[in-house]
Design a protein around this motif. Structure first.
Motif, PDB file in Angstrom:
ATOM      1  N   LEU A   1     -51.064 -23.391 -23.015  1.00  0.00           N
ATOM      2  CA  LEU A   1     -52.060 -22.582 -23.718  1.00  0.00           C
ATOM      3  C   LEU A   1     -52.365 -21.328 -22.909  1.00  0.00           C
ATOM      4  CD1 LEU A   1     -53.838 -22.833 -26.313  1.00  0.00           C
ATOM      5  CD2 LEU A   1     -55.628 -23.782 -24.839  1.00  0.00           C
ATOM      6  N   ILE A   2     -52.361 -20.170 -23.586  1.00  0.00           N
ATOM      7  CA  ILE A   2     -52.497 -18.866 -22.937  1.00  0.00           C
ATOM      8  C   ILE A   2     -53.555 -18.049 -23.680  1.00  0.00           C
ATOM      9  CG2 ILE A   2     -51.256 -16.671 -22.538  1.00  0.00           C
ATOM     10  CD1 ILE A   2     -48.701 -18.332 -22.182  1.00  0.00           C
TER      11      ILE A   2
ATOM     12  N   ARG B   1     -57.121 -24.819 -31.579  1.00  0.00           N
ATOM     13  CA  ARG B   1     -56.709 -24.140 -30.351  1.00  0.00           C
ATOM     14  C   ARG B   1     -55.862 -22.910 -30.677  1.00  0.00           C
ATOM     15  NH1 ARG B   1     -55.143 -29.831 -27.311  1.00  0.00           N
ATOM     16  NH2 ARG B   1     -57.257 -30.312 -26.539  1.00  0.00           N
ATOM     17  N   ALA B   2     -54.941 -23.052 -31.629  1.00  0.00           N
ATOM     18  CA  ALA B   2     -54.071 -21.932 -31.989  1.00  0.00           C
ATOM     19  C   ALA B   2     -54.847 -20.780 -32.617  1.00  0.00           C
ATOM     20  CB  ALA B   2     -52.987 -22.409 -32.954  1.00  0.00           C
TER      21      ALA B   2
ATOM     22  N   ASP C   1     -62.485 -22.147 -21.478  1.00  0.00           N
ATOM     23  CA  ASP C   1     -62.040 -21.585 -20.197  1.00  0.00           C
ATOM     24  C   ASP C   1     -60.864 -20.634 -20.389  1.00  0.00           C
ATOM     25  OD1 ASP C   1     -63.968 -22.891 -18.727  1.00  0.00           O
ATOM     26  OD2 ASP C   1     -62.683 -24.582 -18.204  1.00  0.00           O
ATOM     27  N   VAL C   2     -59.956 -20.983 -21.281  1.00  0.00           N
ATOM     28  CA  VAL C   2     -58.800 -20.123 -21.540  1.00  0.00           C
ATOM     29  C   VAL C   2     -59.228 -18.844 -22.252  1.00  0.00           C
ATOM     30  CG1 VAL C   2     -56.634 -19.920 -22.838  1.00  0.00           C
ATOM     31  CG2 VAL C   2     -57.115 -21.992 -21.525  1.00  0.00           C
TER      32      VAL C   2
ATOM     33  N   ASP D   1     -55.090 -18.104 -16.420  1.00  0.00           N
ATOM     34  CA  ASP D   1     -54.034 -17.379 -17.128  1.00  0.00           C
ATOM     35  C   ASP D   1     -53.230 -18.289 -18.050  1.00  0.00           C
ATOM     36  OD1 ASP D   1     -54.559 -14.935 -15.575  1.00  0.00           O
ATOM     37  OD2 ASP D   1     -53.741 -16.116 -13.904  1.00  0.00           O
ATOM     38  N   ILE D   2     -53.287 -19.586 -17.793  1.00  0.00           N
ATOM     39  CA  ILE D   2     -52.525 -20.552 -18.569  1.00  0.00           C
ATOM     40  C   ILE D   2     -53.149 -21.923 -18.351  1.00  0.00           C
ATOM     41  CG2 ILE D   2     -50.866 -20.981 -16.694  1.00  0.00           C
ATOM     42  CD1 ILE D   2     -48.664 -21.163 -18.844  1.00  0.00           C
ATOM     43  N   ALA D   3     -53.101 -22.775 -19.370  1.00  0.00           N
ATOM     44  CA  ALA D   3     -53.579 -24.157 -19.251  1.00  0.00           C
ATOM     45  C   ALA D   3     -52.409 -25.094 -19.472  1.00  0.00           C
ATOM     46  CB  ALA D   3     -54.685 -24.444 -20.250  1.00  0.00           C
TER      47      ALA D   3
END
Length: 260
Positions: A226-227, A109-110, A90-91, A97-99
């Protein structure tokens, strides 16, 4: 001739609009500035950081902080429900815009998105029935045949359990808002989760659920926001806000009603 020139200019304008529409999603910086809306992904199942009740109302430390961030950006919050299994997708697809809400910093994730500076240091620890306190304190005590460890699919709790437990029975349970009920009523024996969640759930059921050694968890991890990748300006702006919130007491003020 003049009419022809006007028609050509109009067509060029339409083409420019179409080209802009086809240029891909806007960065969070551009989108938030244009719409004055901050879209916030969260699972809504990780108290005390985030919670979505049956009526669809949101609450929690990170929900309140997201509203503070939105005000800092001159925007309003729109909460976007997600799951632990789909949050990263989704991100990266810029559905938000942010999680927020207990997102652990992990390499996978990174590799696909950007993290803010961490705002919480935590680690995995068991939550058990208080009558069983001390019975499932170590991984050796937990990882035995017949022990039932419940996990919420898609997140780091499941990853930790599947990586460290081989003889115990791992029981997937899809609803993290009610997963601790399975421990309380004896359907499962324990859950390994982050210390902040274990403490909150134990406080919510005094004498029923107890957190094993939350001050000395099995591992250590960091939680951050998370962005979507590719917008360092937005990351920097959120980092500036978050660093200030941690330093000036904003985070503590927001967290106090939840943590005591």
């Amino acid at each position: 001739m003049r009419r022809t020139v006007l028609v050509v200019l109009a067509l060029l304008g339409v083409l420019a609009v179409l080209a802009g529409c086809g240029s891909g999603p806007q960065t969070p910086t551009d989108r938030v500035a244009a719409t004055h809306e901050l879209r916030v992904c969260s699972t809504g199942d990780y108290r005390p950081l985030t919670y979505r009740d049956a009526s669809g109302s949101w609450s929690g430390i990170d929900v309140d902080l997201a509203r503070d961030l939105a005000a800092h950006l001159g925007a309003q919050v729109t909460m976007v429900p997600t799951t632990w299994s789909t949050m990263l997708d989704d991100v990266t697809a810029q559905r938000c815009d942010i999680a927020v809400g207990g997102v652990s910093v992990t390499a996978d994730r990174a590799a696909r998105a950007a993290f803010t500076v961490p705002y919480l240091h935590d680690g995995k620890t068991p939550i058990v029935r208080c009558a069983d306190l001390g019975r499932y304190s170590t991984l050796e005590q937990i990882d035995r045949p017949g022990v039932r460890a419940v996990v919420n699919p898609g997140g780091t709790n499941e990853r930790f359990a599947r990586g460290r437990l081989h003889a115990a029975t791992i029981v997937p349970y899809p609803d993290n808002n009610t997963i601790h009920d399975t421990v309380a009523d004896g359907r499962t024996d324990l859950m390994i989760t982050d210390a902040i969640e274990a403490r909150w759930q134990a406080a919510a059921r005094p004498g029923v659920l107890c957190a094993e050694h939350p001050d000395a968890p099995f591992d250590s991890s960091e939680k951050a926001y998370l962005i979507p990748a590719g917008d360092q300006a937005f990351v920097d702006r959120v980092d500036g806000w978050l660093t200030t919130a941690l330093a000036d007491g904003t985070w503590d003020r927001v967290a106090r009603p939840w943590l005591g």
